[in-house]
Each structure stands twice: as structure tokens, then as C-alpha cells.
Enzyme design. Structure first.
Site, PDB file in Angstrom:
ATOM      1  CG  HIS A 130       8.791  -6.690  -1.955  1.00  0.00           C
ATOM      2  ND1 HIS A 130       7.594  -7.290  -1.633  1.00  0.00           N
ATOM      3  CD2 HIS A 130       8.949  -5.660  -1.077  1.00  0.00           C
ATOM      4  CE1 HIS A 130       7.045  -6.667  -0.599  1.00  0.00           C
ATOM      5  NE2 HIS A 130       7.847  -5.670  -0.238  1.00  0.00           N
ATOM      6  CG  ASN A 170      -6.188   1.338  -6.937  1.00  0.00           C
ATOM      7  OD1 ASN A 170      -6.620   2.167  -7.731  1.00  0.00           O
ATOM      8  ND2 ASN A 170      -6.916   0.321  -6.509  1.00  0.00           N
ATOM      9  CG  HIS A 181       4.984  -7.642  -5.773  1.00  0.00           C
ATOM     10  ND1 HIS A 181       5.831  -8.642  -5.388  1.00  0.00           N
ATOM     11  CD2 HIS A 181       5.112  -7.566  -7.130  1.00  0.00           C
ATOM     12  CE1 HIS A 181       6.434  -9.158  -6.444  1.00  0.00           C
ATOM     13  NE2 HIS A 181       6.005  -8.517  -7.515  1.00  0.00           N
ATOM     14  CG  HIS A 183      -0.443  -5.280  -7.620  1.00  0.00           C
ATOM     15  ND1 HIS A 183       0.091  -4.637  -6.518  1.00  0.00           N
ATOM     16  CD2 HIS A 183      -1.791  -5.311  -7.406  1.00  0.00           C
ATOM     17  CE1 HIS A 183      -0.869  -4.315  -5.670  1.00  0.00           C
ATOM     18  NE2 HIS A 183      -2.036  -4.704  -6.182  1.00  0.00           N
ATOM     19  CD  GLN A 185      -6.998  -4.471  -7.924  1.00  0.00           C
ATOM     20  OE1 GLN A 185      -8.022  -5.125  -7.733  1.00  0.00           O
ATOM     21  NE2 GLN A 185      -6.667  -3.438  -7.161  1.00  0.00           N
TER      22      GLN A 185
END
Length: 346
Positions: A130, A170, A181, A183, A185
């Protein structure tokens, strides 16, 4: 690298990448989503496309940990975007995309030109944990992530309508993050975005980064035999960092094995330095700029970090001159901020 391709029940694709094959059985999935609807309108003053995707207003916003949509699913638990009990890196088509292969036709009868927004938006989940960051990932996981980006470049650029592919991250609520979490894009555009068009025109005139390379000593933050990270002499943010390979490469798909390892290591070290600078996680936007389709002979791949903090408790805001005129005003000299960041221990 192993890759498992899985079709979710709502039609979106999920890709599971790992250093070992992924063979876990799928668990129950959540509700189907509605079809993405978006289109683009031409901005006649700025001469650029603007994407309209009203369905994104309903996207998930800062959920509690137990409802983390990017975590692995658990039997009988909250159904996440990844219907498996574990994974290494997961990539899936965004539930609320700005660009989509199924975006539909633009509205008719407007006073300005319109067009479809038939691209793609993917979410890249770095880890099943997480919390974490590019700095806290293991070296093996960071290298895997670089290989994942390279694979997504190859697959998305193979689509005839896609003209530009941009992975980005971001980080931090100050940058508009809606999920904590770890990540990033990937946006795949059916046109070349305006900033990348400007960069392409610069590279068509000269090998900008290779010309700068011999002169970046005072601005260098990190480097090894293959990759350099610097605060460029033209930085628009106090701690803006530019990362690029020392040999010409149009994109990650052209990196050697040594360059992949070097690039992954330097990315982690840059984030670690940014976090240690003010002794807290640095909010930033990180963008990977590879060659647009057809520009592989001239465009030099590079990564741009736009950190939001100018001091430990002050943000670098974009205000009148930046937003309304497009001219950045800097209150810190790159020569000084480069020295400061270079001296940050990691």
C-alpha cells in the site's frame, strides 16, 4: 520478464508482469463500469487539443487503506482492480480514462473543430504494498518497472492511431493524487501533445542534450557511465531534475541491459535525494519523454521531474506569469540548487 494478459469482465485489459510466471487463479471482480465517453475540442487561441471526459468526475478519491483499489484482492474481501491475491507489477486500462479506444464520436454542431479521443490510459501499479516509492522499490523491482514501461511503449506504439505515448507519475496530494498506493500512469495519445511537439522541433534542429552534456558538470546531481541526472541550467522549478542516457536513445525500448540497470538505479537515487532534501516525501510529477512515432532518428529520450517544494514548507506555485503567459519566473538559481541536491546524502 514474464507477462500474463487477462481480460477483466468489463472488457478492460490487465497485464501482470513479473520475474517469475503469474499463475494464481482469478478472484471475484467488482461491478462493471459504464463505457468511457470523451472527445477533444480544438483551442483556436492556443492551437491545441483539449480533452473533455466528464465521466472522470466520479473517480475514486483518497480511499482508506482497506478500500485501496490498487491492492491485490483477497477472497471474500473488497474487490479491487486486480482480482488476484498477489502480483509483482500490474498494468490495467483506467476505469475513468481521458483517452480510450472506445471513446465514441465527438458531439456535432459546435462552433469549433472537434475530434475523437481514441487513445488509451493505463495505470501502472509498482507494487502490491500500500505504501512505498520509486526509492523504496528493490533494485530488481525498479529494473522490472523499466522493462514494463518499454513493453508498454512497444505495444501501444504498434496501434495505428497512437502518435505519442507518455508514462508519468503524479506523487503527493499537492500534485492532485487521488490514490496513495505507489503507481504511475501511461497516456497514449492520437496526436503529438504540444510540449512534445516543441521538443521534437528542437531535436530536429540539433542534438540538444548531447550538445549540453559536456557542459553540465556544475549542474550534475548523479551520474554513472550510462546515465546523467542534473538540475538543468534552464530549470523552471527549484529542484527540477532532468535524467537522460549519455548515448542517443529514442526510448527505453532501445536501451542496452547495462543502460536499463543504470537508469533504474539513477531513478531510485533521484527520488531518494528529493525525499531526503527536506526530510519528507517530495511531491512531484515525473514524465518520461520518448520519441513520438516517426521521430526515432532525432528525439533523445529523457525524464523530467517537476518537484513541488521550493523549501521545506513552501510550494512552487504556478501563478499569473506561468499559467497566463507561459513564462516561468524562478526564485532560485540552478547552479545553487544543483549543488544543494548533489550534496544530499542517500
Amino acid at each position: 520478464m514474464h507477462k500474463r494478459v487477462y481480460a477483466k469482465k468489463d472488457g478492460r485489459m490487465l497485464y501482470l508482469y513479473g520475474l517469475k510466471p503469474h499463475t494464481l487463479p482469478a478472484l471475484e471482480e467488482g461491478e462493471n463500469t459504464g463505457q468511457a465517453q470523451s472527445h477533444a475540442r480544438w483551442h483556436p487561441l492556443r492551437q491545441e487539443w483539449v480533452v473533455f471526459a466528464a465521466s472522470r468526475q466520479g473517480r475514486t478519491f483518497l480511499p482508506p487503506k482497506e478500500y485501496d483499489p490498487l491492492a491485490p484482492s483477497k477472497p471474500g474481501g473488497f474487490p479491487t482492480e486486480i482480482p488476484f491475491e498477489d502480483f509483482e507489477i500490474a498494468v490495467f486500462q483506467n476505469r475513468w480514462p481521458s483517452l480510450s479506444p472506445h471513446a465514441g464520436a465527438p458531439p456535432e454542431g459546435l462552433v469549433i473543430p472537434t475530434r475523437d479521443a481514441q487513445g488509451d490510459c493505463e495505470v501502472v501499479v509498482y507494487t502490491p504494498e500500500h505504501s512505498g516509492s520509486l526509492a523504496s522499490l528493490s533494485p530488481e523491482r525498479r529494473e522490472l518497472l523499466v522493462r514494463v514501461w518499454a513493453d508498454r511503449y512497444r505495444e501501444l506504439y504498434a496501434r495505428p492511431q497512437i502518435q505519442y505515448v507518455m508514462p508519468f507519475e503524479n506523487r503527493g496530494e499537492q500534485m492532485g493524487v487521488t490514490l496513495h498506493h505507489p503507481h504511475g500512469q501511461i497516456y497514449a495519445y492520437p496526436w503529438i501533445p504540444p510540449i512534445l511537439q516543441k521538443e521534437l522541433e528542437a531535436f530536429q534542429k540539433s542534438p540538444v542534450l548531447l550538445n549540453l552534456l559536456p557542459h553540465l558538470g556544475p549542474y550534475t546531481v548523479l551520474e554513472d557511465a550510462h546515465v546523467l541526472a542534473c538540475i538543468p541550467p534552464f530549470a523552471r522549478y527549484p529542484y527540477e531534475v532532468l535524467v537522460f542516457p549519455k548515448q542517443f536513445r529514442p526510448g527505453l525500448w532501445a536501451f542496452t541491459e547495462e543502460e536499463i540497470s543504470s537508469f533504474a538505479r539513477v531513478l531510485g537515487q533521484v527520488v531518494q535525494k528529493l525525499d531526503n532534501l527536506f526530510h519528507k516525501p517530495m511531491p512531484y510529477v515525473m514524465a518520461l519523454h520518448a520519441a513520438p512515432k516517426g521521430a526515432e532518428e532525432v528525439f533523445h529520450f529523457h525524464v523530467e521531474f517537476y518537484p513541488a517544494l521550493r523549501t521545506a514548507d513552501k510550494l512552487k506555485y504556478l501563478a499569473g506569469t506561468e499559467l497566463a503567459a507561459g513564462t516561468f519566473a524562478m526564485d532560485a538559481l540552478p547552479e545553487e540548487t544543483a549543488r544543494v541536491l548533489r550534496e544530499v546524502a542517500i
